[in-house]
Scaffold this motif. Structure first.
Motif, PDB file in Angstrom:
ATOM      1  N   UNK A   1       0.854  -1.183   0.000  1.00 28.91           N
ATOM      2  CA  UNK A   1       0.000   0.000   0.000  1.00 28.91           C
ATOM      3  C   UNK A   1       0.892   1.235   0.000  1.00 28.91           C
ATOM      4  N   UNK A   2       0.694   2.072  -1.009  1.00 31.37           N
ATOM      5  CA  UNK A   2       1.531   3.259  -1.204  1.00 31.37           C
ATOM      6  C   UNK A   2       0.736   4.501  -0.838  1.00 31.37           C
ATOM      7  N   UNK A   3       1.225   5.245   0.163  1.00 30.61           N
ATOM      8  CA  UNK A   3       0.600   6.500   0.587  1.00 30.61           C
ATOM      9  C   UNK A   3       1.438   7.661   0.073  1.00 30.61           C
ATOM     10  N   UNK A   4       0.773   8.643  -0.503  1.00 26.38           N
ATOM     11  CA  UNK A   4       1.477   9.757  -1.122  1.00 26.38           C
ATOM     12  C   UNK A   4       0.715  11.046  -0.878  1.00 26.38           C
ATOM     13  N   UNK A   5       1.445  12.142  -0.704  1.00 23.89           N
ATOM     14  CA  UNK A   5       0.819  13.437  -0.452  1.00 23.89           C
ATOM     15  C   UNK A   5       1.706  14.543  -0.994  1.00 23.89           C
ATOM     16  N   UNK A   6       1.076  15.679  -1.291  1.00 26.78           N
ATOM     17  CA  UNK A   6       1.830  16.849  -1.703  1.00 26.78           C
ATOM     18  C   UNK A   6       2.486  17.539  -0.507  1.00 26.78           C
ATOM     19  N   UNK A   7       1.978  17.264   0.694  1.00 26.98           N
ATOM     20  CA  UNK A   7       2.576  17.826   1.904  1.00 26.98           C
ATOM     21  C   UNK A   7       3.712  16.937   2.385  1.00 26.98           C
ATOM     22  N   UNK A   8       4.706  17.533   2.989  1.00 28.20           N
ATOM     23  CA  UNK A   8       5.843  16.788   3.522  1.00 28.20           C
ATOM     24  C   UNK A   8       5.529  16.370   4.962  1.00 28.20           C
ATOM     25  N   UNK A   9       4.888  15.214   5.096  1.00 26.20           N
ATOM     26  CA  UNK A   9       4.539  14.711   6.419  1.00 26.20           C
ATOM     27  C   UNK A   9       5.749  14.068   7.087  1.00 26.20           C
ATOM     28  N   UNK A  10       5.766  14.130   8.431  1.00 22.48           N
ATOM     29  CA  UNK A  10       6.787  13.415   9.188  1.00 22.48           C
ATOM     30  C   UNK A  10       6.427  11.954   9.386  1.00 22.48           C
ATOM     31  N   UNK A  11       5.118  11.658   9.348  1.00 21.87           N
ATOM     32  CA  UNK A  11       4.680  10.297   9.642  1.00 21.87           C
ATOM     33  C   UNK A  11       3.431   9.989   8.840  1.00 21.87           C
ATOM     34  N   UNK A  12       3.366   8.752   8.319  1.00 26.70           N
ATOM     35  CA  UNK A  12       2.164   8.227   7.688  1.00 26.70           C
ATOM     36  C   UNK A  12       1.618   7.096   8.555  1.00 26.70           C
ATOM     37  N   UNK A  13       0.302   7.083   8.736  1.00 24.55           N
ATOM     38  CA  UNK A  13      -0.353   6.076   9.558  1.00 24.55           C
ATOM     39  C   UNK A  13      -1.347   5.314   8.697  1.00 24.55           C
ATOM     40  N   UNK A  14      -1.294   4.004   8.759  1.00 27.91           N
ATOM     41  CA  UNK A  14      -2.199   3.141   8.004  1.00 27.91           C
ATOM     42  C   UNK A  14      -3.200   2.526   8.963  1.00 27.91           C
ATOM     43  N   UNK A  15      -4.493   2.659   8.650  1.00 22.70           N
ATOM     44  CA  UNK A  15      -5.545   2.090   9.468  1.00 22.70           C
ATOM     45  C   UNK A  15      -6.387   1.140   8.640  1.00 22.70           C
ATOM     46  N   UNK A  16      -6.830   0.081   9.283  1.00 21.15           N
ATOM     47  CA  UNK A  16      -7.688  -0.906   8.654  1.00 21.15           C
ATOM     48  C   UNK A  16      -9.057  -0.871   9.315  1.00 21.15           C
ATOM     49  N   UNK A  17     -10.090  -0.889   8.496  1.00 20.61           N
ATOM     50  CA  UNK A  17     -11.455  -0.887   9.006  1.00 20.61           C
ATOM     51  C   UNK A  17     -11.901  -2.315   9.261  1.00 20.61           C
ATOM     52  N   UNK A  18     -12.372  -2.587  10.477  1.00 20.20           N
ATOM     53  CA  UNK A  18     -12.816  -3.945  10.791  1.00 20.20           C
ATOM     54  C   UNK A  18     -14.300  -4.094  10.502  1.00 20.20           C
ATOM     55  N   UNK A  19     -14.855  -5.231  10.846  1.00 18.28           N
ATOM     56  CA  UNK A  19     -16.233  -5.548  10.490  1.00 18.28           C
ATOM     57  C   UNK A  19     -17.239  -4.638  11.185  1.00 18.28           C
ATOM     58  N   UNK A  20     -16.873  -4.046  12.330  1.00 22.15           N
ATOM     59  CA  UNK A  20     -17.792  -3.171  13.056  1.00 22.15           C
ATOM     60  C   UNK A  20     -17.716  -1.730  12.597  1.00 22.15           C
ATOM     61  N   UNK A  21     -16.846  -1.441  11.636  1.00 23.15           N
ATOM     62  CA  UNK A  21     -16.709  -0.082  11.140  1.00 23.15           C
ATOM     63  C   UNK A  21     -15.698   0.747  11.889  1.00 23.15           C
TER      64      UNK A  21
END
Length: 399
Positions: free
Chosen positions: A139-159
């Motif tokens: 999974x590739x996360x990209x932004x025009x802003x220079x972030x210090x950190x990227x966080x990946x979240x997964x949605x479970x069955x309960x939302x």
């Protein structure tokens, strides 16, 4: 010996201290957030402080020891925050008090994150969102802003969201998250966020979701077109996806683009369950390779193997003219096979080229020859005049 007042106070303090120590060792309050500790800007969140002991009073603390509110309760208390702003972002703890305890018992800190403060990044899956079981995906996360950190979240069955990982980039605009081997637990909907080190509890808006789906778990369905694989532009086209397996929903994709999901709506040949995907009037943009999948609503991220590919071709309608107004040569040429027609076109082009060349040569001849004839005539006339002048200059003979 009668106990003194000081000894009684010491004894009471020791008993209270032992009770507090025993309770603290057995259980301490726990703080949770509903529906999630990741809260969009402007929404509300409820913090719940849980403690099984007969506590009479709870307090909620933010970072730096600021007490936000104090409510009465027996086994739990609810603290509602919102509509949240950037000031609500931070670390929270709750504490419980009782007349039997001299000191409060604090929970572990809970981080409340406010999202939507910054522009959302983009997320993409490589090699694609449809993955066979056991394979890996990035999974590739990209932004025009220079972030210090990227966080990946997964949605479970309960939302709700559960953290899948985070990457400290140090002022970068992209990050890669490797997920695999893919199982049903790792399949699901993913979003990524970006944040800056100066405000770690203020995140960007979430990226658009990407669904990671496991394929190949069941036998493939079949796909066909009601009108056949070739459709003229403007004609209504409908694709039928069917399977003898009892799928309750079907998915249609064209060149990797998800065209939608439909519940099984009837039975086709051999009593197979099927779903009809109406694509509307055909346009050339509908041309492409289509595949369909089957799945069950109880496992939305587990799909069957894909159907055999169906090449859908949408052509422009041909304009027809009345035979009486058509050129007879054109009619005869249209009736000839394709090979003869191409030969006639070649001969026609060669004839046209020959005619233009002949005309060009004729113009050149007409342009140059008259000048030569005029020059020749002028030279002959000049010789004749000179001869006449010569004759007139000679002496005439005596009679």
């Amino acid at each position: 010996m009668r106990p003194t007042l000081l000894s009684l106070l010491s004894l009471g303090f020791c008993v209270s201290l032992r009770i507090w120590t025993a309770v603290g060792e057995l259980e301490k309050p726990s703080l949770s957030a509903w529906p999630s500790p990741v809260v969009p800007l402007g929404q509300t969140v409820t913090l719940q402080c849980h403690f099984r002991s007969p506590l009479k009073r709870f307090r909620l603390f933010k970072a730096h020891g600021t007490s936000l509110s104090e409510l009465q309760g027996n086994h739990f208390n609810n603290f509602t925050l919102g509509p949240v702003t950037r000031e609500h972002a931070g670390s929270y703890t709750c504490s419980g008090f009782s007349r039997f305890l001299l000191l409060p018992i604090h929970s572990d800190p809970l981080h409340i994150v406010i999202t939507g403060v910054l522009t959302k990044p983009a997320i993409s899956a490589h090699p694609g969102p449809l993955v066979q079981e056991g394979r890996n995906v990035t999974l590739h996360c990209q932004s025009q802003l220079l972030f210090d950190k990227f966080i990946l979240h997964q949605e479970n069955s309960t939302g709700h969201f559960q953290a899948r990982g985070e990457t400290f980039m140090g002022r970068h605009a992209a990050a890669d998250f490797f997920i695999g081997p893919i199982t049903l637990v790792r399949a699901g909907t993913y979003r990524c966020y970006g944040s800056l080190s100066r405000s770690p509890y203020e995140w960007s808006a979430p990226s658009d979701p990407v669904d990671i789906v496991i394929t190949g778990l069941c036998k493939k369905p079949s796909l066909r077109d009601e009108r056949g694989p070739r459709v003229r532009s403007g004609e209504t086209e409908t694709l039928l996806c069917s399977s003898e397996r009892a799928f309750d929903q079907f998915h249609l994709l064209r060149e990797g683009e998800n065209l939608g999901r439909l519940l099984a709506g009837g039975r086709g040949p051999r009593r197979a369950l099927q779903a009809a995907f109406p694509l509307g009037p055909g346009v050339p943009a509908h041309t492409g390779v289509c595949r369909c999948y089957g799945s069950f609503t109880c496992s939305p991220y587990a799909w069957s193997d894909h159907s055999d590919p169906l090449l859908l071709s949408v052509t422009e309608p041909t304009t027809s003219t009345c035979p009486s107004t058509m050129n007879p040569h054109t009619t005869e040429e249209a009736q000839l096979p394709q090979g003869h027609s191409s030969q006639l076109h070649l001969l026609f082009r060669l004839s046209v080229a020959f005619i233009y060349t002949s005309i060009f040569l004729a113009v050149l001849v007409c342009h140059w020859f008259p000048k030569k004839r005029c020059n020749h005539g002028r030279r002959a006339q000049g010789r004749q005049n000179s001869e006449q002048r010569g004759e007139s200059s000679l002496p005439k003979p005596l009679p």
